[in-house]
Write a protein that holds these residues in place. Structure first.
Motif, PDB file in Angstrom:
ATOM      1  N   GLY A  37       0.644  -1.231  -0.095  1.00 40.08           N
ATOM      2  CA  GLY A  37      -0.066  -0.074   0.037  1.00 40.08           C
ATOM      3  C   GLY A  37       0.788   1.256  -0.171  1.00 40.08           C
ATOM      4  O   GLY A  37       0.475   2.485  -0.040  1.00 40.08           O
ATOM      5  N   GLY A  38       2.194   1.011  -0.084  1.00 38.23           N
ATOM      6  CA  GLY A  38       3.028   2.277  -0.114  1.00 38.23           C
ATOM      7  C   GLY A  38       3.235   2.844   1.248  1.00 38.23           C
ATOM      8  O   GLY A  38       3.928   4.139   1.700  1.00 38.23           O
ATOM      9  N   PHE A  39       2.922   2.112   2.379  1.00 36.51           N
ATOM     10  CA  PHE A  39       2.970   2.831   3.902  1.00 36.51           C
ATOM     11  C   PHE A  39       4.418   2.631   4.498  1.00 36.51           C
ATOM     12  O   PHE A  39       4.505   3.046   5.273  1.00 36.51           O
ATOM     13  N   LYS A  40       5.047   1.600   3.785  1.00 36.20           N
ATOM     14  CA  LYS A  40       6.073   1.163   4.334  1.00 36.20           C
ATOM     15  C   LYS A  40       7.187   0.810   3.245  1.00 36.20           C
ATOM     16  O   LYS A  40       6.903   0.191   2.055  1.00 36.20           O
ATOM     17  N   SER A  41       8.584   1.069   3.526  1.00 30.66           N
ATOM     18  CA  SER A  41       9.506   0.514   2.456  1.00 30.66           C
ATOM     19  C   SER A  41       9.963  -1.008   2.638  1.00 30.66           C
ATOM     20  O   SER A  41       9.457  -1.421   3.815  1.00 30.66           O
ATOM     21  N   TYR A  42      10.457  -1.557   1.628  1.00 28.30           N
ATOM     22  CA  TYR A  42      11.009  -2.917   1.814  1.00 28.30           C
ATOM     23  C   TYR A  42      11.995  -3.018   2.810  1.00 28.30           C
ATOM     24  O   TYR A  42      12.078  -4.244   3.301  1.00 28.30           O
ATOM     25  N   GLU A  43      12.748  -2.124   2.952  1.00 30.08           N
ATOM     26  CA  GLU A  43      13.542  -2.001   4.092  1.00 30.08           C
ATOM     27  C   GLU A  43      13.221  -2.214   5.342  1.00 30.08           C
ATOM     28  O   GLU A  43      13.594  -2.819   6.252  1.00 30.08           O
ATOM     29  N   GLU A  44      12.079  -1.507   5.547  1.00 26.42           N
ATOM     30  CA  GLU A  44      11.279  -1.457   6.761  1.00 26.42           C
ATOM     31  C   GLU A  44      10.845  -2.840   7.054  1.00 26.42           C
ATOM     32  O   GLU A  44      10.676  -3.062   7.994  1.00 26.42           O
ATOM     33  N   ILE A  45      10.568  -3.690   6.162  1.00 18.09           N
ATOM     34  CA  ILE A  45      10.050  -5.091   6.553  1.00 18.09           C
ATOM     35  C   ILE A  45      11.133  -6.198   6.538  1.00 18.09           C
ATOM     36  O   ILE A  45      10.849  -7.336   6.470  1.00 18.09           O
TER      37      ILE A  45
END
Lengths: 424, 105
Positions: free
Chosen positions: A79-87
């Motif tokens: 949904g664009g609320f988090k970056s891939y790095e953040e997960i």
């Protein structure tokens, strides 16, 4: 005497009895625990056993990936609320802070007679207790026309990593007016509200990019789904008629999918030239658990609800999505909670630590639209041969915007805490 | 936690008056029970998002807050469900454990 007190004392007596019956284990220089799988179940179990035994138990964690992407909050990435790095998370701190041995390999076999795990490298890891937390495998034959060969054309996005990225790429490429079709999975599956939060994120992205003429159909084999009332209320409020959920009585079954033409045929209708088809198939316990005979009834592994021990092998514990968790849903929070019960029981058996009655907790937050988050959850205990709900709650329709915003703030805080609880 | 400060204090006062904290909480029991808290409340003592820090919380206040959730005088579905299944002895154990911890920045 209260029930709690009685159960507590019975638990103590049982733990004491086991310790006396296991002199070989207690007499050994250092008992060994091997953990298969570095997700919410396995990483938490490894961490709690190593941390709380302070070096008295040697812990090895088998995980083939150097970097772990969480499936939880992968919808927020979509949904664009988090970056891939953040997960994305690494295991270095977990290993270093608690003296856990990391085995970067795949567990290929559990030799239950010798009490050893065979790795893809050929190495064999002996164990006194084994924690099996491999997550799910997909049933590739559960949707006619769909298979592993076409999982890039019609991605599932139900295992984290490349599949999550594929879902986002395909979503972002949908033209205005395009149709997205999601095939939802039958019970029991990983993350019960997940498909519906994901549909919400699809709609959020399309709406935010001005593609308001798109349509999202969810073809569901189930008659109802998790948090249905508040999801459907939220969809109508935020996205009008963009999301349409169709139960089995309406679509009359998925007859076939064709990845070459992006066509889906149901008993009632043929959807041609879909912009994007997301197939979330039926699921089962990861292969390593099934091949070790831990799922004698088929799909998932039966456990003792008071300890998370496999009912077929008292030296093995099965956690998370791979087990039959009774009233607990298959979620990261559930796996994290189950891991702490297993860790407590294992420390009691191998290091003589004090034990307590098992108790479990879960909450699943789902984002419907910016600052509009709903939740479902409960407390669980071992009762009547299963993990049974003792308290439950679920978000209600017509709640205030302020409450829904607070829910999202909790969701953000929970993610930070559970990932610290797994990886730090 | 966007909650009216006056209401919060009033609830706290009321709860404190009704149920004094058990100073002799079982810390080991509290440590085990705390593993339920750490899925949301950071062990480092950091507050992230809408989840408050509870490390080092004074035991009396901890007991009062948990009782307020248990009696449903304080709103939050998750915390009400947590508190509903905790006995007074268990709340005291958790309070003793959390009071004994120091934040680890």
């Amino acid at each position: 005497m209260s029930t709690n007190r009685r159960t507590f004392l019975t638990g103590l007596a049982a733990a004491g009895g086991f310790a006396i019956a296991s002199p070989a284990v207690l007499g050994q220089a250092k008992p060994r625990v091997v953990v298969i799988g570095g997700g919410a179940g396995g990483a938490t179990a490894a961490r709690y056993i190593a941390k709380d035994s302070a070096g008295a138990i040697s812990v090895a964690l088998i995980e083939e990936n150097e970097v772990y992407q969480t499936c939880f909050h992968s919808n927020l990435f979509i949904g664009g609320f988090k970056s891939y790095e953040e997960i994305s998370h690494r295991y270095d701190a977990l290993a270093k802070n608690h003296g856990i041995t990391l085995a970067r390999a795949r567990a290929t076999q559990i030799d239950r007679d010798k009490k050893e795990v065979v790795l893809s490298t050929g190495a064999r890891l002996p164990y006194d207790r084994l924690v099996v937390s491999p997550g799910i495998d997909l049933k590739y034959d559960s949707v006619p026309g769909w298979s592993k060969d076409v999982e890039e054309a019609m991605p599932h996005g139900w295992k984290p990593g490349r599949q999550t990225q594929l879902i986002k790429q395909k979503l972002d490429a949908v033209p205005n007016g395009g149709t997205i079709l999601m095939i939802a999975p039958p019970n029991p599956y990983r993350c019960p509200p997940g498909p519906y939060e994901r549909a919400s994120m699809f709609a959020h992205v399309l709406k935010a990019s001005g593609k308001r003429d798109c349509k999202i159909f969810i073809l569901d084999p189930k008659d109802s789904f998790s948090k249905q009332g508040v999801f459907q209320e939220g969809w109508e409020k935020h996205y009008g008629a963009m999301i349409e959920w169709l139960g089995p009585k309406v679509h009359d079954g998925i007859k076939s999918v064709d990845p070459k033409t992006n066509t889906v045929v149901t008993g009632f209708e043929t959807y041609k030239d879909c912009a994007f088809v997301n197939v979330i198939p039926a699921q089962m316990a990861g292969e390593i658990a099934r091949s070790a005979g831990l799922a004698p009834a088929g799909g998932y592994c039966t456990i003792d609800p008071a300890s998370m021990k496999s009912v077929v092998d008292p030296n093995i514990f099965v956690l998370g999505d791979a087990c039959i968790g009774g009233d607990m849903p298959k979620s990261a929070f559930s796996a994290n909670s189950q891991a702490k019960v297993a860790a407590m029981v294992i420390r009691g058996e191998l290091a003589g630590a004090r034990t307590f009655p098992a108790r479990y907790i879960n909450t699943c937050w789902s984002l419907i639209e910016t600052d509009d988050t709903v939740k479902v959850g409960g407390r669980y205990e071992a009762k009547d041969g299963k993990i049974a709900a003792a308290e439950t709650f679920v978000s209600q329709p017509r709640e205030s915007a302020e409450l829904r915003k607070e829910n999202q703030a909790e969701n953000v805080g929970w993610y930070a805490a559970i990932t610290a609880d797994m990886f730090s | 936690m966007p909650q009216n400060g006056a209401v919060r204090l009033a609830v706290l006062g009321f709860v404190l008056a009704c149920t004094p904290a058990d100073a002799a909480g079982d810390r080991a029991l509290g440590e085990y029970l705390s593993s339920e808290c750490t899925s949301c409340h950071q062990s480092s003592g950091k507050q992230v998002g809408g989840i408050p820090a509870i490390i080092g919380h004074p035991a009396e206040q901890f007991v009062a807050l948990m009782n307020a959730y248990r009696e449903r005088q304080r709103d939050n579905q998750v915390m009400q469900a947590v508190a509903a299944r905790l006995s007074s002895e268990e709340i005291a154990a958790l309070a003793a454990y959390y009071e004994s911890l120091k934040p680890n920045p």
